[in-house]
Design a protein around this motif. Structure first.
Motif, PDB file in Angstrom:
ATOM      1  N   ILE A  79       0.838  -1.197   0.000  1.00 22.73           N
ATOM      2  CA  ILE A  79       0.000   0.000   0.000  1.00 22.73           C
ATOM      3  C   ILE A  79       0.870   1.244   0.000  1.00 22.73           C
ATOM      4  O   ILE A  79       1.775   1.375   0.824  1.00 22.73           O
ATOM      5  CB  ILE A  79      -0.941   0.009   1.223  1.00 22.73           C
ATOM      6  CG1 ILE A  79      -1.895  -1.196   1.170  1.00 22.73           C
ATOM      7  CG2 ILE A  79      -1.732   1.316   1.298  1.00 22.73           C
ATOM      8  CD1 ILE A  79      -2.754  -1.340   2.413  1.00 22.73           C
ATOM      9  N   HIS A  80       0.591   2.171  -0.909  1.00 22.81           N
ATOM     10  CA  HIS A  80       1.339   3.426  -0.991  1.00 22.81           C
ATOM     11  C   HIS A  80       1.068   4.250   0.268  1.00 22.81           C
ATOM     12  O   HIS A  80      -0.092   4.431   0.664  1.00 22.81           O
ATOM     13  CB  HIS A  80       0.915   4.211  -2.232  1.00 22.81           C
ATOM     14  CG  HIS A  80       1.842   5.308  -2.605  1.00 22.81           C
ATOM     15  ND1 HIS A  80       1.987   6.462  -1.854  1.00 22.81           N
ATOM     16  CD2 HIS A  80       2.703   5.436  -3.658  1.00 22.81           C
ATOM     17  CE1 HIS A  80       2.878   7.247  -2.425  1.00 22.81           C
ATOM     18  NE2 HIS A  80       3.327   6.658  -3.528  1.00 22.81           N
ATOM     19  N   PRO A  81       2.103   4.774   0.915  1.00 26.85           N
ATOM     20  CA  PRO A  81       1.906   5.480   2.194  1.00 26.85           C
ATOM     21  C   PRO A  81       1.079   6.755   2.090  1.00 26.85           C
ATOM     22  O   PRO A  81       0.527   7.216   3.093  1.00 26.85           O
ATOM     23  CB  PRO A  81       3.330   5.791   2.654  1.00 26.85           C
ATOM     24  CG  PRO A  81       4.165   5.719   1.425  1.00 26.85           C
ATOM     25  CD  PRO A  81       3.526   4.688   0.555  1.00 26.85           C
ATOM     26  N   LYS A  82       0.954   7.330   0.871  1.00 26.30           N
ATOM     27  CA  LYS A  82       0.178   8.563   0.717  1.00 26.30           C
ATOM     28  C   LYS A  82      -1.286   8.313   0.350  1.00 26.30           C
ATOM     29  O   LYS A  82      -2.065   9.257   0.280  1.00 26.30           O
ATOM     30  CB  LYS A  82       0.808   9.449  -0.363  1.00 26.30           C
ATOM     31  CG  LYS A  82       2.121  10.101   0.051  1.00 26.30           C
ATOM     32  CD  LYS A  82       2.600  11.080  -1.021  1.00 26.30           C
ATOM     33  CE  LYS A  82       3.859  11.812  -0.589  1.00 26.30           C
ATOM     34  NZ  LYS A  82       4.330  12.767  -1.631  1.00 26.30           N
ATOM     35  N   ARG A  83      -1.668   7.068   0.170  1.00 26.92           N
ATOM     36  CA  ARG A  83      -3.052   6.776  -0.189  1.00 26.92           C
ATOM     37  C   ARG A  83      -4.007   7.275   0.890  1.00 26.92           C
ATOM     38  O   ARG A  83      -3.748   7.106   2.087  1.00 26.92           O
ATOM     39  CB  ARG A  83      -3.258   5.265  -0.351  1.00 26.92           C
ATOM     40  CG  ARG A  83      -2.766   4.677  -1.648  1.00 26.92           C
ATOM     41  CD  ARG A  83      -3.672   4.996  -2.820  1.00 26.92           C
ATOM     42  NE  ARG A  83      -5.033   4.558  -2.611  1.00 26.92           N
ATOM     43  CZ  ARG A  83      -5.486   3.335  -2.884  1.00 26.92           C
ATOM     44  NH1 ARG A  83      -4.654   2.407  -3.365  1.00 26.92           N
ATOM     45  NH2 ARG A  83      -6.746   3.025  -2.681  1.00 26.92           N
ATOM     46  N   GLU A  84      -5.127   7.899   0.478  1.00 20.39           N
ATOM     47  CA  GLU A  84      -6.146   8.301   1.437  1.00 20.39           C
ATOM     48  C   GLU A  84      -6.754   7.049   2.046  1.00 20.39           C
ATOM     49  O   GLU A  84      -7.245   6.176   1.323  1.00 20.39           O
ATOM     50  CB  GLU A  84      -7.224   9.139   0.751  1.00 20.39           C
ATOM     51  CG  GLU A  84      -6.753  10.515   0.334  1.00 20.39           C
ATOM     52  CD  GLU A  84      -7.869  11.361  -0.259  1.00 20.39           C
ATOM     53  OE1 GLU A  84      -9.057  11.001  -0.053  1.00 20.39           O
ATOM     54  OE2 GLU A  84      -7.558  12.365  -0.900  1.00 20.39           O
ATOM     55  N   VAL A  85      -6.717   6.957   3.367  1.00 21.50           N
ATOM     56  CA  VAL A  85      -7.109   5.719   4.021  1.00 21.50           C
ATOM     57  C   VAL A  85      -8.576   5.382   3.769  1.00 21.50           C
ATOM     58  O   VAL A  85      -8.953   4.206   3.687  1.00 21.50           O
ATOM     59  CB  VAL A  85      -6.800   5.784   5.534  1.00 21.50           C
ATOM     60  CG1 VAL A  85      -7.719   6.778   6.254  1.00 21.50           C
ATOM     61  CG2 VAL A  85      -6.889   4.402   6.174  1.00 21.50           C
ATOM     62  N   GLY A  86      -9.415   6.405   3.606  1.00 26.00           N
ATOM     63  CA  GLY A  86     -10.831   6.158   3.380  1.00 26.00           C
ATOM     64  C   GLY A  86     -11.140   5.586   2.013  1.00 26.00           C
ATOM     65  O   GLY A  86     -12.266   5.137   1.772  1.00 26.00           O
ATOM     66  N   LYS A  87     -10.167   5.600   1.093  1.00 23.90           N
ATOM     67  CA  LYS A  87     -10.369   5.081  -0.256  1.00 23.90           C
ATOM     68  C   LYS A  87      -9.723   3.716  -0.466  1.00 23.90           C
ATOM     69  O   LYS A  87      -9.717   3.195  -1.584  1.00 23.90           O
ATOM     70  CB  LYS A  87      -9.831   6.084  -1.282  1.00 23.90           C
ATOM     71  CG  LYS A  87     -10.602   7.402  -1.303  1.00 23.90           C
ATOM     72  CD  LYS A  87     -10.068   8.336  -2.375  1.00 23.90           C
ATOM     73  CE  LYS A  87     -10.872   9.638  -2.404  1.00 23.90           C
ATOM     74  NZ  LYS A  87     -10.364  10.573  -3.452  1.00 23.90           N
ATOM     75  N   ILE A  88      -9.159   3.159   0.592  1.00 21.47           N
ATOM     76  CA  ILE A  88      -8.534   1.841   0.490  1.00 21.47           C
ATOM     77  C   ILE A  88      -9.596   0.774   0.723  1.00 21.47           C
ATOM     78  O   ILE A  88     -10.420   0.889   1.632  1.00 21.47           O
ATOM     79  CB  ILE A  88      -7.381   1.707   1.504  1.00 21.47           C
ATOM     80  CG1 ILE A  88      -6.309   2.769   1.221  1.00 21.47           C
ATOM     81  CG2 ILE A  88      -6.759   0.312   1.445  1.00 21.47           C
ATOM     82  CD1 ILE A  88      -5.200   2.816   2.261  1.00 21.47           C
ATOM     83  N   SER A  89      -9.589  -0.256  -0.084  1.00 21.22           N
ATOM     84  CA  SER A  89     -10.624  -1.297   0.000  1.00 21.22           C
ATOM     85  C   SER A  89     -10.549  -2.051   1.323  1.00 21.22           C
ATOM     86  O   SER A  89      -9.497  -2.103   1.983  1.00 21.22           O
ATOM     87  CB  SER A  89     -10.471  -2.295  -1.146  1.00 21.22           C
ATOM     88  OG  SER A  89      -9.304  -3.085  -0.968  1.00 21.22           O
ATOM     89  N   ALA A  90     -11.663  -2.648   1.689  1.00 22.36           N
ATOM     90  CA  ALA A  90     -11.725  -3.438   2.927  1.00 22.36           C
ATOM     91  C   ALA A  90     -10.725  -4.579   2.902  1.00 22.36           C
ATOM     92  O   ALA A  90     -10.089  -4.893   3.916  1.00 22.36           O
ATOM     93  CB  ALA A  90     -13.141  -3.974   3.123  1.00 22.36           C
TER      94      ALA A  90
END
Length: 269
Positions: free
Chosen positions: A181-192
């Motif tokens: 997982i890319h560290p800058k990814r918005e956490v709310g947009k990461i799949s379950a």
């Protein structure tokens, strides 16, 4: 700064030497730590240490009267020494034990802490902490619920002690790499599914680090031994510009929340 595995290894190291021992005296040479050492800390004198526990990066020496709370700060360490060894410049607190040994706290930068909490209630420094990462309370469902609608970068999110405790910078880097997982990814947009994998990798990375640190315990009682960071098999932390251990592409390094962040732009999306 010692992170959760280093603090847990310290707990494992001192517990056999202080558990069931009576505190005969506490010597505070310098009360000016991160917070002033409270006079109430002397309530531990005459008490039997029933258990050594850990909450986040805080160690607790539990007695019937209350518990002493120790934080190692950025440079603190604990050693178990025979009585009579002269203190060094940065040896700020001694806990003298009925065994004839001393639990000695050394802290050159004085960002650590010694606090006291009576038997009733919870100390304010512990009151709003999230679940322990290796506990049953830290689950995929829990992280998914916390992440809903959040635009925070996932690395900052998992380093927030209100979300989960003890995932410091080193292990946030390592866990995100392991989960891809890319560290800058918005956490709310990461799949379950990917958040579930991240929970598993956080648990795995921390448990392995603690296991590695356990090998230092044979030297814990040595007067010259100051357990801190132990030899770790790190994949990405501190290796910006080096080849990715998976794809050989050079690892990228940036600052996120003022903390060094290393990742692979090919393997982490």
């Amino acid at each position: 700064m010692p992170e959760l595995p280093e603090v847990e290894v310290s707990r494992m190291g001192i517990a056999p030497h202080v558990t069931n021992q009576t505190v005969t005296e506490i010597v505070v040479r310098n009360p000016k730590l991160r917070w002033p050492v409270p006079e109430e800390i002397r309530h531990i004198e005459g008490q039997v240490i029933r258990r050594v526990s850990r909450r986040a990066k805080y160690l607790m020496l539990e007695t019937d009267a209350g518990y002493a709370i120790i934080h190692l700060g950025m440079s603190g360490s604990l050693r178990v020494l025979p009585t009579g060894i002269p203190p060094e410049k940065h040896d700020h607190v001694d806990l003298c034990l009925s065994s004839g040994e001393v639990l000695r706290y050394n802290d050159p930068r004085r960002f650590g802490a010694w606090l006291w909490q009576p038997d009733q209630g919870e100390h304010p420094v512990l009151a709003k902490l999230g679940p322990e990462p290796l506990s049953e309370g830290f689950t995929a469902a829990y992280l998914q619920e916390k992440a809903k609608g959040k635009r925070t970068a996932v690395k900052q999110f998992i380093m927030d002690n209100h979300v989960v405790v003890g995932v410091g910078n080193i292990y946030a880097n390592e866990s995100l790499f392991a989960a891809g997982i890319h560290p800058k990814r918005e956490v709310g947009k990461i799949s379950a599914q990917r958040l579930a994998l991240l929970v598993d990798e956080i648990k795995s990375v921390l448990a392995f680090a603690i296991e590695q640190g356990g090998t230092t315990l044979k030297d814990f009682k040595n007067a010259d031994g100051k357990p801190g960071y132990f030899a770790q098999e790190l994949q990405v932390y501190g290796k910006g510009g080096e080849p990715c251990p998976r794809c050989d592409k050079p690892l990228s390094e940036v600052k996120i929340g003022q903390r060094s962040t290393v990742y692979c732009s090919a393997c982490q999306t």
